[in-house]
Design an enzyme around this catalytic site. Structure first.
Site, PDB file in Angstrom:
ATOM      1  N   SER A 185       1.562  -3.129  -1.594  1.00  0.00           N
ATOM      2  CA  SER A 185       2.833  -3.580  -1.020  1.00  0.00           C
ATOM      3  C   SER A 185       2.895  -5.081  -1.205  1.00  0.00           C
ATOM      4  O   SER A 185       2.071  -5.753  -1.213  1.00  0.00           O
ATOM      5  CB  SER A 185       2.784  -3.122   0.537  1.00  0.00           C
ATOM      6  N   TYR A 236      -0.939  -2.587   9.175  1.00  0.00           N
ATOM      7  CA  TYR A 236      -0.610  -1.909   8.002  1.00  0.00           C
ATOM      8  C   TYR A 236      -0.897  -3.104   6.956  1.00  0.00           C
ATOM      9  O   TYR A 236      -1.425  -2.920   5.969  1.00  0.00           O
ATOM     10  CB  TYR A 236       0.816  -1.720   7.797  1.00  0.00           C
ATOM     11  N   ALA A 237      -0.353  -4.398   6.861  1.00  0.00           N
ATOM     12  CA  ALA A 237      -0.466  -5.608   5.930  1.00  0.00           C
ATOM     13  C   ALA A 237      -2.041  -5.605   5.827  1.00  0.00           C
ATOM     14  O   ALA A 237      -2.284  -5.890   4.599  1.00  0.00           O
ATOM     15  CB  ALA A 237       0.149  -6.526   6.605  1.00  0.00           C
ATOM     16  N   LYS A 290      -3.482  -3.388   3.323  1.00  0.00           N
ATOM     17  CA  LYS A 290      -2.800  -3.698   2.128  1.00  0.00           C
ATOM     18  C   LYS A 290      -3.493  -4.917   1.454  1.00  0.00           C
ATOM     19  O   LYS A 290      -3.974  -4.857   0.201  1.00  0.00           O
ATOM     20  CB  LYS A 290      -1.342  -3.749   2.152  1.00  0.00           C
ATOM     21  N   GLY A 329       8.222  -3.642  -3.065  1.00  0.00           N
ATOM     22  CA  GLY A 329       9.060  -4.247  -1.904  1.00  0.00           C
ATOM     23  C   GLY A 329       9.697  -2.860  -1.220  1.00  0.00           C
ATOM     24  O   GLY A 329       9.071  -1.786  -1.318  1.00  0.00           O
ATOM     25  N   ILE A 350      11.203   0.466  -0.149  1.00  0.00           N
ATOM     26  CA  ILE A 350      11.701   1.495  -0.820  1.00  0.00           C
ATOM     27  C   ILE A 350      12.252   2.402   0.251  1.00  0.00           C
ATOM     28  O   ILE A 350      11.938   2.661   1.363  1.00  0.00           O
ATOM     29  CB  ILE A 350      10.434   2.282  -1.495  1.00  0.00           C
TER      30      ILE A 350
HETATM   31  P1  NDP Z   1       5.521   8.021   3.495  1.00  0.00           P
HETATM   32  O1  NDP Z   1       5.537   7.798   4.891  1.00  0.00           O
HETATM   33  O2  NDP Z   1       6.903   8.569   3.291  1.00  0.00           O
HETATM   34  O3  NDP Z   1       4.369   9.055   3.163  1.00  0.00           O
HETATM   35  C1  NDP Z   1       3.301   8.961   3.495  1.00  0.00           C
HETATM   36  C2  NDP Z   1       2.333  10.125   3.011  1.00  0.00           C
HETATM   37  O4  NDP Z   1       0.959   9.860   3.401  1.00  0.00           O
HETATM   38  C3  NDP Z   1       2.757  11.469   3.395  1.00  0.00           C
HETATM   39  O5  NDP Z   1       2.754  12.344   2.350  1.00  0.00           O
HETATM   40  C4  NDP Z   1       1.905  11.682   4.734  1.00  0.00           C
HETATM   41  O6  NDP Z   1       1.863  13.412   4.522  1.00  0.00           O
HETATM   42  C5  NDP Z   1       0.453  11.188   4.063  1.00  0.00           C
HETATM   43  N1  NDP Z   1      -0.157  10.904   5.301  1.00  0.00           N
HETATM   44  C6  NDP Z   1       0.015  10.412   6.309  1.00  0.00           C
HETATM   45  N2  NDP Z   1      -1.080  10.289   7.025  1.00  0.00           N
HETATM   46  C7  NDP Z   1      -2.167  10.999   6.549  1.00  0.00           C
HETATM   47  C8  NDP Z   1      -3.527  11.185   6.699  1.00  0.00           C
HETATM   48  N3  NDP Z   1      -3.990  10.695   8.058  1.00  0.00           N
HETATM   49  N4  NDP Z   1      -4.310  11.801   5.706  1.00  0.00           N
HETATM   50  C9  NDP Z   1      -3.739  12.042   4.408  1.00  0.00           C
HETATM   51  N5  NDP Z   1      -2.477  11.913   4.245  1.00  0.00           N
HETATM   52  C10 NDP Z   1      -1.795  11.178   5.204  1.00  0.00           C
HETATM   53  O7  NDP Z   1       5.220   6.622   2.702  1.00  0.00           O
HETATM   54  P2  NDP Z   1       5.870   5.947   1.590  1.00  0.00           P
HETATM   55  O8  NDP Z   1       6.433   7.028   0.643  1.00  0.00           O
HETATM   56  O9  NDP Z   1       7.052   5.328   1.983  1.00  0.00           O
HETATM   57  O10 NDP Z   1       4.889   5.088   1.029  1.00  0.00           O
HETATM   58  C11 NDP Z   1       4.093   5.673   0.059  1.00  0.00           C
HETATM   59  C12 NDP Z   1       3.291   4.278  -0.328  1.00  0.00           C
HETATM   60  O11 NDP Z   1       4.334   3.063  -0.911  1.00  0.00           O
HETATM   61  C13 NDP Z   1       2.288   3.797   0.645  1.00  0.00           C
HETATM   62  O12 NDP Z   1       0.914   3.386   0.046  1.00  0.00           O
HETATM   63  C14 NDP Z   1       2.999   2.520   1.154  1.00  0.00           C
HETATM   64  O13 NDP Z   1       2.198   1.649   1.506  1.00  0.00           O
HETATM   65  C15 NDP Z   1       3.809   1.862  -0.154  1.00  0.00           C
HETATM   66  N6  NDP Z   1       4.964   1.168  -0.004  1.00  0.00           N
HETATM   67  C16 NDP Z   1       5.942   1.853   0.492  1.00  0.00           C
HETATM   68  C17 NDP Z   1       7.232   0.938   0.824  1.00  0.00           C
HETATM   69  C18 NDP Z   1       8.347   1.323   1.354  1.00  0.00           C
HETATM   70  O14 NDP Z   1       9.169   0.594   1.547  1.00  0.00           O
HETATM   71  N7  NDP Z   1       8.627   2.805   1.471  1.00  0.00           N
HETATM   72  C19 NDP Z   1       7.002  -0.487   0.462  1.00  0.00           C
HETATM   73  C20 NDP Z   1       5.804  -0.824   0.191  1.00  0.00           C
HETATM   74  C21 NDP Z   1       4.826  -0.187  -0.260  1.00  0.00           C
HETATM   75  P3  NDP Z   1       1.411  14.063   5.918  1.00  0.00           P
HETATM   76  O15 NDP Z   1       2.222  13.705   6.990  1.00  0.00           O
HETATM   77  O16 NDP Z   1       1.796  15.454   5.582  1.00  0.00           O
HETATM   78  O17 NDP Z   1      -0.067  13.884   6.015  1.00  0.00           O
END
Ligand code: NDP
Length: 286
Positions: free
Chosen positions: A164, A177-178, A181, A210, A212
């Site tokens: 991120s 979180y930061a 990352k 950024g 999303i």
């Molecule tokens: P989401 O919160 O939508 O999805 C997170 C996923 O991780 C889900 O599938 C969740 O499923 C799973 N998860 C959560 N906790 C656990 C756990 N303890 N063990 C295993 N799996 C887990 O995240 P995003 O799609 O928004 O983000 C995806 C990536 O993109 C991340 O790495 C994020 O840092 C990065 N990112 C996103 C941004 C954004 O604005 N959306 C910006 C910058 C980076 P379940 O609950 O079923 O476990």
């Protein structure tokens, strides 16, 4: 001057259009995607499925993963399997990689994307949560990479780390979180050097994203900041293209690249702009 301007425009155009790759190269590719029940991970699974890959997906909720797998098969995945796992448990990182290798007969892509839930607010001094999040968002990535490296070495494979802008530039409200990352960028950036020095066949791509428009991200930032969010399916495509092109770094959307490029030029104004871009009312938020 004209030459320099043209070079600049060409450079910007390349950054905007993103990496390109041969879609055919992913047909039959053996891919493990983490955090694939929702958000960007779910979109990653659907793109890989359309490209005819063989997939293993993981997250905690098996019932949701099952629905994603069914859609992947409809979309054209050669194979689609799921394994529920909680990355807070170190054994689960081992179990998931072993399952993918056993089921797919090896691995070409390890896509590390999951994140654990973390509050978006002023840091309240909760060290335990920070420790837990480091396990979920960082240590499990390291452990899965370690377990996958020998098989990726055999297949000329790739590790793709979803990171991120908050892992490159400091900002308020998401400190744990930061931190995870920044840790990812430090570890996997260093791993890139070591693999290159050892003449390894494995590529490591670090993706800087950024904002999303995933449900969790939109819910978190509501009331704090008002900037455009980019579509998750485009972010996912960019991640796939970056990995398939074996880039060391990739940025989406375009502005993230320039933020990183100019990050240290005017620190005083950068910090002022960062703080002013957020709404903070101590009466209403924690
Ligand atoms: P989401 O919160 O939508 O999805 C997170 C996923 O991780 C889900 O599938 C969740 O499923 C799973 N998860 C959560 N906790 C656990 C756990 N303890 N063990 C295993 N799996 C887990 O995240 P995003 O799609 O928004 O983000 C995806 C990536 O993109 C991340 O790495 C994020 O840092 C990065 N990112 C996103 C941004 C954004 O604005 N959306 C910006 C910058 C980076 P379940 O609950 O079923 O476990």
């Amino acid at each position: 001057l004209f030459f320099l301007c043209s070079l600049g425009v060409a450079f910007i155009a390349v950054q905007w259009s993103g990496p390109s790759f041969h879609a055919e190269s992913l047909k039959g590719a053996r891919v493990l995607v983490t955090g694939a029940s929702t958000g960007i991970g779910e979109q990653l699974a659907y793109h890989y499925a359309r490209l005819g890959a063989q997939l293993v997906i993981t997250a905690r909720r098996g019932n949701v993963l099952e629905q994603v797998v069914n859609k992947c098969l409809e979309l054209g995945a050669q194979k689609a399997l799921f394994i529920p796992a909680d990355m807070a448990n170190p054994e689960d990182s081992d179990r998931v990689v072993q399952y993918a290798i056993d089921q797919l007969g090896g691995l070409d892509y390890l896509i590390l994307n999951h994140i654990g839930p973390s509050p978006y607010r002023m840091w309240d001094g909760d060290v335990e949560h920070t420790r837990w999040l480091l396990q979920v968002n960082f240590l499990s990535f390291v452990q899965m990479a370690k377990n996958a490296l020998p098989t990726l070495e055999k297949s000329n494979g790739s590790i793709v780390v979803v990171s991120s802008l908050l892992g490159k530039v400091t900002s308020p409200f998401a400190l744990p979180y930061a931190a995870t990352k920044f840790a990812l960028n430090g570890f996997f950036g260093g791993l890139q050097h070591e693999l290159a020095m050892q003449g390894s066949n494995v590529s490591v791509t670090i993706c800087t994203l950024g904002l999303i428009d995933t449900e969790t991200a939109m819910e978190k930032i509501k009331g704090y900041i008002n900037i455009s969010a980019y579509p998750a399916h485009e972010a996912a495509w960019h991640i796939i293209a970056g990995g398939a092109s074996r880039l060391t770094e990739t940025y989406y959307p375009w502005y993230t690249y320039y933020v990183c490029l100019f990050r240290d030029w005017f620190p005083y104004y950068r910090d002022l702009a960062t703080r002013n871009s957020y709404t903070y009312n101590p009466q209403t938020v924690g």
